[in-house]
Scaffold this active site. Sequence first.
Site, mmCIF file in Angstrom:
data_model
loop_
_atom_site.group_PDB
_atom_site.id
_atom_site.type_symbol
_atom_site.label_atom_id
_atom_site.label_comp_id
_atom_site.label_asym_id
_atom_site.label_seq_id
_atom_site.Cartn_x
_atom_site.Cartn_y
_atom_site.Cartn_z
ATOM 1 N N ASP A 17 -18.823 18.372 -39.412
ATOM 2 C CA ASP A 17 -20.001 17.835 -38.708
ATOM 3 C C ASP A 17 -19.614 17.466 -37.269
ATOM 4 O OD1 ASP A 17 -18.539 15.526 -39.192
ATOM 5 O OD2 ASP A 17 -20.218 14.382 -40.026
ATOM 6 N N SER A 18 -18.315 17.644 -36.929
ATOM 7 C CA SER A 18 -17.883 17.524 -35.530
ATOM 8 C C SER A 18 -18.564 18.586 -34.671
ATOM 9 C CB SER A 18 -16.358 17.658 -35.425
ATOM 10 O OG SER A 18 -15.921 18.829 -36.077
ATOM 11 N N LYS A 23 -17.120 18.619 -48.328
ATOM 12 C CA LYS A 23 -16.333 17.422 -47.990
ATOM 13 C C LYS A 23 -17.316 16.296 -47.685
ATOM 14 C CE LYS A 23 -14.507 16.528 -43.735
ATOM 15 N NZ LYS A 23 -15.146 15.239 -43.401
ATOM 16 N N GLU A 52 -7.648 10.416 -41.835
ATOM 17 C CA GLU A 52 -7.831 10.534 -40.380
ATOM 18 C C GLU A 52 -7.431 9.248 -39.656
ATOM 19 O OE1 GLU A 52 -11.636 12.100 -39.106
ATOM 20 O OE2 GLU A 52 -11.234 11.609 -37.006
HETATM 21 O O1 KIV Z 1 -15.999 17.033 -38.841
HETATM 22 C C1 KIV Z 1 -14.786 17.252 -38.728
HETATM 23 O O2 KIV Z 1 -14.348 18.084 -37.914
HETATM 24 C C2 KIV Z 1 -13.872 16.525 -39.589
HETATM 25 C C3 KIV Z 1 -12.405 16.705 -39.354
HETATM 26 C C4 KIV Z 1 -12.000 16.065 -38.091
HETATM 27 C C5 KIV Z 1 -11.603 16.216 -40.484
HETATM 28 O O3 KIV Z 1 -14.297 15.798 -40.431
#
Ligand code: KIV
Length: 284
Positions: free
Chosen positions: A45-46, A114, A183
């Site tokens: 979700d980044s 996730k 993290e």
């Molecule tokens: O959304 C994301 O990219 C993440 C990673 C940084 C683990 O959750």
Amino acid sequence: MVKLSISDIYKKIHEGNKIALMTAYDYPIAKLEDEAGIDIILVGDSIATTVFGKEDTLSVSIDDMIHHTEAVSRACNRAMVIGDMPFMTYQTSVRDAIFNAGRFISEGKCDAVKLEGGRNVAEKIRGIIDSGIPVMGHIGLLPQSYHRYGGFKVQGKSAEGAVELIRDAIAIEKAGVFSIIVESVPKNVTELIKKYVKVPVFGIGAGEKCDGQIIVVYDILGLTFGKTPKFVKVFKDLKPVIKSAVSEYIKEVESSEFPADKYEYHMDERERERLDQLLKKMEL
Ligand code: KIV
């Protein structure tokens, strides 16, 4: 080529290898990562901050996530693909969590999902797994909860904070996660977490003792703007490469150097003559 399964990942770790995970959000980058041999791709979700240019990850929608997850899944012949469940798609109830995880699998065509959290989401994790969908956990700095933490802060720096993280890791392992992302946590705390759980621990800003590392693809390519966390290493800075390609293009368009003959289409001589005749006969 055969897609990696969870048991392939476990086998690789048991044979003493580390797992390389990376985010991807679209077909071309996912295809290159897959061809380069990445083991697990997270459609994180980044995407909200890295691709959409938002301030945080809170407003990315499940439809956006599924759309991009499907493109990434289509690109991957080998890598396992994980869809990242966005804010408020699993926190509200076990039913919502199962329903939305199901959308990732059936529409996004990914292999697992996730979600962020510890004891607070254990029941939701259990529900999703009971419906047949593998879940990767995520503890430590949780970007979806940054309001609660008062910002993006390293977690587990106090003794009490470290104990909370260990409790969270144990709870989500009991709920059935096949692996845990940790993290922004001091490395000694990650090492402790690893002692308390058997499932693989993948780190991002959590030290080198993890079973593997995950990183945001645009961070390693120098394509993120603004401040980046301490754990980010730019492996190749593509900013100057992209800028110079665009500048060259602008220059060549302005000077009519581009498109040169080899980039143009041509009508053969006979058709040109016929066209001339047709035009002569044409009444305007
Ligand atoms: O959304 C994301 O990219 C993440 C990673 C940084 C683990 O959750």
